[in-house]
Design a protein around this motif. Structure first.
Motif, mmCIF file in Angstrom:
data_model
loop_
_atom_site.group_PDB
_atom_site.id
_atom_site.type_symbol
_atom_site.label_atom_id
_atom_site.label_comp_id
_atom_site.label_asym_id
_atom_site.label_seq_id
_atom_site.Cartn_x
_atom_site.Cartn_y
_atom_site.Cartn_z
ATOM 1 N N LYS A 1 0.843 -1.202 0.000
ATOM 2 C CA LYS A 1 0.000 0.000 0.000
ATOM 3 C C LYS A 1 0.879 1.253 0.000
ATOM 4 O O LYS A 1 0.567 2.249 -0.669
ATOM 5 N N TRP A 2 1.948 1.198 0.782
ATOM 6 C CA TRP A 2 2.849 2.351 0.831
ATOM 7 C C TRP A 2 3.534 2.569 -0.516
ATOM 8 O O TRP A 2 3.654 3.685 -0.996
ATOM 9 N N PHE A 3 3.985 1.479 -1.152
ATOM 10 C CA PHE A 3 4.614 1.597 -2.460
ATOM 11 C C PHE A 3 3.667 2.279 -3.453
ATOM 12 O O PHE A 3 4.074 3.100 -4.269
ATOM 13 N N ALA A 4 2.377 1.897 -3.394
ATOM 14 C CA ALA A 4 1.395 2.457 -4.333
ATOM 15 C C ALA A 4 1.116 3.926 -4.047
ATOM 16 O O ALA A 4 0.854 4.709 -4.975
ATOM 17 N N ALA A 5 1.204 4.327 -2.790
ATOM 18 C CA ALA A 5 0.860 5.698 -2.406
ATOM 19 C C ALA A 5 2.028 6.662 -2.518
ATOM 20 O O ALA A 5 1.829 7.864 -2.698
ATOM 21 N N SER A 6 3.251 6.149 -2.438
ATOM 22 C CA SER A 6 4.423 7.017 -2.377
ATOM 23 C C SER A 6 5.010 7.265 -3.754
ATOM 24 O O SER A 6 5.058 6.369 -4.603
ATOM 25 N N ASP A 7 5.461 8.492 -3.973
ATOM 26 C CA ASP A 7 6.154 8.810 -5.222
ATOM 27 C C ASP A 7 7.633 8.416 -5.148
ATOM 28 O O ASP A 7 8.301 8.328 -6.167
ATOM 29 N N THR A 8 8.126 8.214 -3.944
ATOM 30 C CA THR A 8 9.546 7.890 -3.764
ATOM 31 C C THR A 8 9.671 6.660 -2.867
ATOM 32 O O THR A 8 9.486 6.743 -1.659
ATOM 33 N N VAL A 9 9.980 5.533 -3.482
ATOM 34 C CA VAL A 9 10.190 4.304 -2.722
ATOM 35 C C VAL A 9 11.692 4.121 -2.521
ATOM 36 O O VAL A 9 12.457 4.099 -3.483
ATOM 37 N N THR A 10 12.110 3.999 -1.283
ATOM 38 C CA THR A 10 13.537 3.937 -0.977
ATOM 39 C C THR A 10 14.086 2.522 -1.074
ATOM 40 O O THR A 10 13.343 1.533 -1.027
ATOM 41 N N ALA A 11 15.401 2.438 -1.177
ATOM 42 C CA ALA A 11 16.069 1.131 -1.178
ATOM 43 C C ALA A 11 15.813 0.400 0.135
ATOM 44 O O ALA A 11 15.628 -0.820 0.153
ATOM 45 N N ASP A 12 15.771 1.150 1.238
ATOM 46 C CA ASP A 12 15.513 0.524 2.537
ATOM 47 C C ASP A 12 14.164 -0.189 2.551
ATOM 48 O O ASP A 12 14.020 -1.265 3.136
ATOM 49 N N SER A 13 13.171 0.414 1.894
ATOM 50 C CA SER A 13 11.840 -0.186 1.881
ATOM 51 C C SER A 13 11.792 -1.431 1.010
ATOM 52 O O SER A 13 11.126 -2.411 1.346
ATOM 53 N N TYR A 14 12.502 -1.394 -0.122
ATOM 54 C CA TYR A 14 12.596 -2.613 -0.929
ATOM 55 C C TYR A 14 13.264 -3.727 -0.122
ATOM 56 O O TYR A 14 12.836 -4.885 -0.155
ATOM 57 N N ALA A 15 14.315 -3.355 0.615
ATOM 58 C CA ALA A 15 15.017 -4.355 1.422
ATOM 59 C C ALA A 15 14.113 -4.910 2.511
ATOM 60 O O ALA A 15 14.106 -6.123 2.775
ATOM 61 N N LEU A 16 13.323 -4.039 3.132
ATOM 62 C CA LEU A 16 12.426 -4.499 4.185
ATOM 63 C C LEU A 16 11.372 -5.444 3.624
ATOM 64 O O LEU A 16 11.094 -6.499 4.203
ATOM 65 N N ARG A 17 10.811 -5.092 2.474
ATOM 66 C CA ARG A 17 9.806 -5.977 1.882
ATOM 67 C C ARG A 17 10.440 -7.301 1.451
ATOM 68 O O ARG A 17 9.841 -8.373 1.603
ATOM 69 N N GLY A 18 11.655 -7.230 0.937
ATOM 70 C CA GLY A 18 12.354 -8.457 0.567
ATOM 71 C C GLY A 18 12.552 -9.373 1.758
ATOM 72 O O GLY A 18 12.345 -10.594 1.667
ATOM 73 N N GLN A 19 12.924 -8.785 2.903
ATOM 74 C CA GLN A 19 13.098 -9.592 4.109
ATOM 75 C C GLN A 19 11.774 -10.162 4.592
ATOM 76 O O GLN A 19 11.706 -11.293 5.084
ATOM 77 N N ALA A 20 10.714 -9.383 4.452
ATOM 78 C CA ALA A 20 9.388 -9.870 4.854
ATOM 79 C C ALA A 20 8.946 -11.030 3.966
ATOM 80 O O ALA A 20 8.433 -12.040 4.451
ATOM 81 N N TYR A 21 9.157 -10.892 2.653
ATOM 82 C CA TYR A 21 8.832 -11.994 1.742
ATOM 83 C C TYR A 21 9.606 -13.251 2.127
ATOM 84 O O TYR A 21 9.056 -14.358 2.150
#
Length: 445
Positions: free
Chosen positions: A167-187
Motif C-alpha cells: 500500500k505504501w509503495f502504491a501511495a508514495s512517489d519515492t520508494v527507498t532502497a531501505d523499503s525494498y530491502a524491508l519488503r524483501g526480508q518480509a517476503y
C-alpha cells in the motif's frame, strides 16, 4: 499555555524526528529497531518532503492545546500523563475535525510504541488512515502506511507487513532502497516467496550501488543466501566478493573459498583460504588441516608444515600419530628431512602399527645412517602390521650390508624373496653381499 508555546513544543518534536511538516508527529519506530532489519534512518526521513499537496481542514487552537499537553508529557517520557491528555482530547471527539482526529490518533500510536505496546500502536495508526484522504496530508498518510508496515515487521506479522508495504509503495512517489530491502526480508520470512524476496533485495542493492553507496551487510547476506538456494554459485561468488571487500570477515573469506572450490577456481580458493588463515578465521582442527593439505597440494609443503606445527603448538590440532605423520610428510615434501624425522619418530611411537618405523628405516638408510635404519627396522618388526614388509626387509638387508653385517644382511634379503615384488632385487643383493663376504674373507687370510 498559549498557542506559541504549543507550536514551539511541537516544532521541537518535528525537528528531533526529521519530519518537515508542522503537526505531523514522528513515526513510532526508532532507529534502533530499524537497524535490526537494515534500515538506517527513521521512516519519517523518507517522507521529509511532501511530493503531493492535498487540502485538509485546519488545526484549531483547542486541539493544539491538548496535543501540546500530551507533547510535554512525552518529552518527560511520562507516558501515562501523555495518554491522559489524549484521552481528555478524545472525550470531545465529536468536536474534532478529521485532521485533528488523525493527529490525535497518530500521537496515540507514538505513545503506545514508546511503551512497547506494538499491537495497540498499530490499532491507533490504522485509525489515522480511517479518517479519510480528505483529512490527511499526503505525507501523513504515506508515512503512516510505512510505519504500520514496519510495526508489523517488528511484531513478526510478515504477511501484514508486506500488505502495508505494498500500500505504501502504491501511495508514495519515492520508494527507498531501505523499503525494498524491508519488503524483501518480509517476503523471505513468509517462507514461500523467495523469488519476490530476491527481486526486492536486488532492487535495494542496485539502488544503493547506482548512487555509489555500499549496501548494508545484511542485504548482501540475504541476497547471497537466496542465490545459494537457487544453486546460482556464480552470483553467490560475486556477492561474497563484495562482502569480503566492504565487510571483511573471516567467515566470508571461508565461504568465498568454498565457492571458488565449487567453481573449480583452485588458485583463488587457496588464496582466499590463506586470507582466512591470516585473519585468524580458521580455528577448528579440520579447517587448519584442510589449509595445510591445500598448501601441500599446491606444491607449497613448507607452508603446510608451518600451519600444522603452529596448530599443534596452540593446541588447535591434536598431537596424535596421524597429524604428526602429516607434519612429517609436509617437511619431507619440502626437503626438510632433519625436521621431518623427529615428527615421524613421535608419530611412530604413538602408532599401534609398524609402518611408520618402517618408513623411518628407509629415511635413515637414504641419509646413510645405517645403525639408525637397523634400529627403526627392528622397532617396526616388533610392532608388526606392516603393509610392505618385503620393502622393510630390503632396507634392513642394505643397512646391514653397509655395516658389513653380512649374515644379518643375507637373512633379510632371503626373507624378501618370499614376495614376488622384491624377488628380483633381493636376488641381486644376495649375489652382491655373498661376493663381498667372500672377498673380505679372502683379504683376512
Amino acid at each position: 499555555m498559549n498557542m506559541t508555546t504549543v507550536t514551539k513544543g511541537l516544532s521541537k518534536f518535528v525537528l528531533r524526528t526529521s519530519v518537515a511538516l508542522p503537526l505531523v508527529l514522528a513515526p513510532a519506530v526508532s532507529v534502533t529497531v530499524l537497524e535490526a532489519v537494515g534500515v538506517s534512518a527513521p521512516f519519517a526521513q523518507a517522507q521529509a518532503a511532501e511530493q503531493k499537496t492535498r487540502k485538509t481542514p485546519a488545526m484549531r487552537e483547542s486541539a493544539f492545546k491538548y496535543l501540546g499537553k500530551a507533547q510535554e508529557a512525552a518529552d518527560a517520557q511520562n507516558w501515562p500523563a501523555a495518554l491522559a491528555a489524549l484521552k481528555e482530547m478524545e472525550a470531545g471527539k465529536s468536536k474534532l475535525n478529521g485532521y485533528e482526529a488523525a493527529q490525535m490518533y497518530y500521537f496515540y500510536g507514538f505513545v503506545y510504541y514508546s511503551m512497547e505496546k506494538y499491537p495497540q500502536a498499530i490499532t491507533y495508526y490504522k485509525q489515522v488512515l480511517q479518517q479519510g484522504e480528505e483529512n490527511l496530508p499526503v505525507a501523513l498518510e504515506v508515512g503512516t502506511l510505512q510505519t504500520i508496515a514496519q510495526l508489523y515487521f517488528v511484531t513478526e506479522d510478515y504477511k501484514q507487513a508486506v500488505n502495508y508495504l505494498n500500500k505504501w509503495f502504491a501511495a508514495s512517489d519515492t520508494v527507498t532502497a531501505d523499503s525494498y530491502a524491508l519488503r524483501g526480508q518480509a517476503y523471505y520470512q513468509m517462507g514461500d516467496n523467495n523469488d519476490k524476496a530476491l527481486a526486492d533485495m536486488n532492487q535495494a542493492v542496485s539502488m544503493y550501488e547506482k548512487e555509489g553507496k555500499v549496501p548494508k551487510e545484511n542485504w548482501y547476506s540475504l541476497q547471497r543466501f537466496l542465490y545459494y538456494e537457487k544453486n546460482d554459485y556464480k552470483q553467490v561468488t560475486n556477492i561474497l566478493e563484495k562482502l569480503v571487500k566492504h565487510y571483511p570477515k573471516g567467515e566470508y573469506y571461508k565461504q568465498l573459498a568454498g565457492m571458488y572450490g565449487e567453481l573449480k577456481r583452485e588458485d583463488d580458493m587457496l588464496h582466499m583460504m590463506e586470507a582466512a588463515y591470516v585473519a585468524g578465521a580458521l580455528e577448528k582442527e579440520k579447517e587448519l588441516l584442510n589449509m595445510a593439505y591445500l598448501f601441500m597440494g599446491a606444491e607449497m609443503p613448507y607452508k603446510g608444515a608451518k600451519v600444522i606445527e603452529k596448530g599443534i603448538k596452540e593446541k588447535k590440532i591434536a598431537r596424535n600419530s596421524k597429524n604428526l605423520e602429516t607434519l612429517a610428510q609436509a617437511y619431507q615434501m619440502a626437503q626438510e628431512l632433519q625436521k621431518s624425522i623427529p615428527e615421524l619418530e613421535a608419530a611412530a611411537s604413538m602408532s599401534d602399527k609398524g609402518d611408520l618405523y618402517s618408513r623411518l628405516a628407509g629415511i635413515y638408510l637414504d641419509l646413510d645412517k645405517n645403525k639408525e635404519a637397523v634400529s627403526m627396522g627392528a622397532k617396526a618388526l616388533k610392532k608388526g602390521d606392516i603393509k610392505r614388509v618385503d620393502q622393510l626387509y630390503i632396507v634392513l638387508g642394505m643397512a646391514n650390508a653397509n655395516l658389513k653385517n653380512y649374515d644379518d644382511s643375507l637373512k633379510y634379503f632371503k626373507k624378501a624373496l618370499d614376495d614376488k615384488r622384491s624377488e628380483k632385487f633381493a636376488k641381486q643383493w644376495i649375489t652382491f653381499v655373498q661376493n663381498e663376504k667372500e672377498r673380505e674373507a679372502q683379504l683376512a687370510m
